[in-house]
Design a protein around this motif. Structure first.
Motif, mmCIF file in Angstrom:
data_model
loop_
_atom_site.group_PDB
_atom_site.id
_atom_site.type_symbol
_atom_site.label_atom_id
_atom_site.label_comp_id
_atom_site.label_asym_id
_atom_site.label_seq_id
_atom_site.Cartn_x
_atom_site.Cartn_y
_atom_site.Cartn_z
ATOM 1 N N ALA A 1 0.832 -1.218 0.000
ATOM 2 C CA ALA A 1 0.000 0.000 0.000
ATOM 3 C C ALA A 1 0.859 1.257 0.000
ATOM 4 O O ALA A 1 0.558 2.225 -0.711
ATOM 5 N N ARG A 2 1.939 1.256 0.766
ATOM 6 C CA ARG A 2 2.815 2.432 0.813
ATOM 7 C C ARG A 2 3.609 2.596 -0.472
ATOM 8 O O ARG A 2 3.799 3.711 -0.940
ATOM 9 N N VAL A 3 4.075 1.483 -1.022
ATOM 10 C CA VAL A 3 4.811 1.556 -2.290
ATOM 11 C C VAL A 3 3.889 2.064 -3.397
ATOM 12 O O VAL A 3 4.276 2.923 -4.199
ATOM 13 N N GLU A 4 2.660 1.562 -3.422
ATOM 14 C CA GLU A 4 1.704 2.003 -4.443
ATOM 15 C C GLU A 4 1.380 3.487 -4.289
ATOM 16 O O GLU A 4 1.335 4.228 -5.276
ATOM 17 N N ALA A 5 1.169 3.942 -3.063
ATOM 18 C CA ALA A 5 0.867 5.352 -2.826
ATOM 19 C C ALA A 5 2.035 6.238 -3.250
ATOM 20 O O ALA A 5 1.849 7.263 -3.926
ATOM 21 N N ALA A 6 3.246 5.839 -2.877
ATOM 22 C CA ALA A 6 4.425 6.620 -3.261
ATOM 23 C C ALA A 6 4.620 6.624 -4.775
ATOM 24 O O ALA A 6 4.998 7.652 -5.366
ATOM 25 N N ALA A 7 4.355 5.491 -5.413
ATOM 26 C CA ALA A 7 4.485 5.420 -6.870
ATOM 27 C C ALA A 7 3.466 6.326 -7.548
ATOM 28 O O ALA A 7 3.786 6.977 -8.562
ATOM 29 N N ASN A 8 2.253 6.396 -7.016
ATOM 30 C CA ASN A 8 1.244 7.291 -7.593
ATOM 31 C C ASN A 8 1.669 8.748 -7.467
ATOM 32 O O ASN A 8 1.519 9.526 -8.406
ATOM 33 N N VAL A 9 2.190 9.121 -6.314
ATOM 34 C CA VAL A 9 2.671 10.495 -6.140
ATOM 35 C C VAL A 9 3.788 10.773 -7.137
ATOM 36 O O VAL A 9 3.765 11.776 -7.868
ATOM 37 N N ALA A 10 4.786 9.887 -7.182
ATOM 38 C CA ALA A 10 5.937 10.095 -8.069
ATOM 39 C C ALA A 10 5.530 10.142 -9.541
ATOM 40 O O ALA A 10 6.048 10.970 -10.305
ATOM 41 N N MET A 11 4.597 9.288 -9.946
ATOM 42 C CA MET A 11 4.190 9.247 -11.346
ATOM 43 C C MET A 11 3.501 10.541 -11.774
ATOM 44 O O MET A 11 3.569 10.925 -12.944
ATOM 45 N N PHE A 12 2.849 11.228 -10.841
ATOM 46 C CA PHE A 12 2.102 12.426 -11.217
ATOM 47 C C PHE A 12 2.837 13.737 -10.958
ATOM 48 O O PHE A 12 2.311 14.803 -11.285
ATOM 49 N N VAL A 13 4.048 13.712 -10.434
ATOM 50 C CA VAL A 13 4.824 14.950 -10.292
ATOM 51 C C VAL A 13 5.024 15.617 -11.660
ATOM 52 O O VAL A 13 4.775 16.821 -11.803
ATOM 53 N N PHE B 1 -9.333 -1.706 -10.287
ATOM 54 C CA PHE B 1 -10.416 -1.063 -9.556
ATOM 55 C C PHE B 1 -10.085 0.402 -9.317
ATOM 56 O O PHE B 1 -8.941 0.784 -9.166
ATOM 57 N N SER B 2 -11.127 1.188 -9.322
ATOM 58 C CA SER B 2 -11.020 2.611 -9.073
ATOM 59 C C SER B 2 -10.871 2.823 -7.570
ATOM 60 O O SER B 2 -11.621 2.265 -6.782
ATOM 61 N N ASP B 3 -9.890 3.619 -7.180
ATOM 62 C CA ASP B 3 -9.593 3.797 -5.764
ATOM 63 C C ASP B 3 -9.532 5.286 -5.426
ATOM 64 O O ASP B 3 -8.762 6.023 -6.050
ATOM 65 N N PRO B 4 -10.327 5.750 -4.472
ATOM 66 C CA PRO B 4 -10.283 7.168 -4.089
ATOM 67 C C PRO B 4 -8.893 7.611 -3.624
ATOM 68 O O PRO B 4 -8.521 8.767 -3.794
ATOM 69 N N GLN B 5 -8.107 6.690 -3.053
ATOM 70 C CA GLN B 5 -6.751 7.050 -2.634
ATOM 71 C C GLN B 5 -5.907 7.457 -3.836
ATOM 72 O O GLN B 5 -5.043 8.325 -3.720
ATOM 73 N N ASP B 6 -6.150 6.832 -4.984
ATOM 74 C CA ASP B 6 -5.416 7.224 -6.194
ATOM 75 C C ASP B 6 -5.674 8.683 -6.531
ATOM 76 O O ASP B 6 -4.753 9.403 -6.935
#
Length: 151
Positions: free
Chosen positions: A54-66, A108-113
């Motif tokens: 979960a933390r790796v995915e969250a960090a990857a989402n942040v990094a991908m959208f910078v 799946f669509s995730d609000p955290q994304d």
């Protein structure tokens, strides 16, 4: 020339984001296996057990959208640096809607994304808008030729 290069980088980046987010599976079996092996190795040690999927995915989402926030901020006048945040939010809404409508069997669509992607875009836009120095533009006349002294 700088603008054309930024536009090219933007198109390549957007193609990469589309490839990562709009296909049925995020990664192939080899990538998935490598990721789970790494997470298992981290879980075995107290110092790194906090590194979870979960933390790796969250960090990857942040990094991908910078870059999603940076590119609009670099392409538009400096006072519109905040547009990158709006672009990141809108792109995420589009991606999550597509995943919910067409890829619901495998993704799946995730609000955290939505939160993490928008945070990444905000970091990128804020970096350009607030941290980078103002770009100075010389008037067109001074770029083409130096003004003759008046005596």
């Amino acid at each position: 020339m700088r603008r054309a290069f930024l536009l090219l980088l933007t198109v390549v980046y957007l193609a990469g984001v589309a490839w990562m987010t709009l296909r049925p599976s995020v990664y192939g079996s080899g990538t998935s296996e490598l990721l789970w092996r790494a997470l298992d190795a981290f879980a075995r040690h107290d110092e790194t057990s906090w590194i979870t999927f979960a933390r790796v995915e969250a960090a990857a989402n942040v990094a991908m959208f910078v870059p999603m926030g940076m590119f609009p901020a670099l392409l538009l006048p400096k006072r519109f640096w905040w547009v990158g945040i709006v672009v990141g939010f809108a792109a995420t809404v589009g991606i999550e809607s597509y995943q919910a409508a067409y890829l619901s069997a495998t993704r799946f669509s995730d609000p955290q994304d939505l939160v993490m992607n928008t945070l990444g875009a905000a970091l990128g836009a804020a970096f350009v808008g607030l941290a980078l120095p103002r770009r100075r533009r010389r008037p067109a006349q001074s770029r083409s030729k130096a003004a003759a002294p008046v005596w």
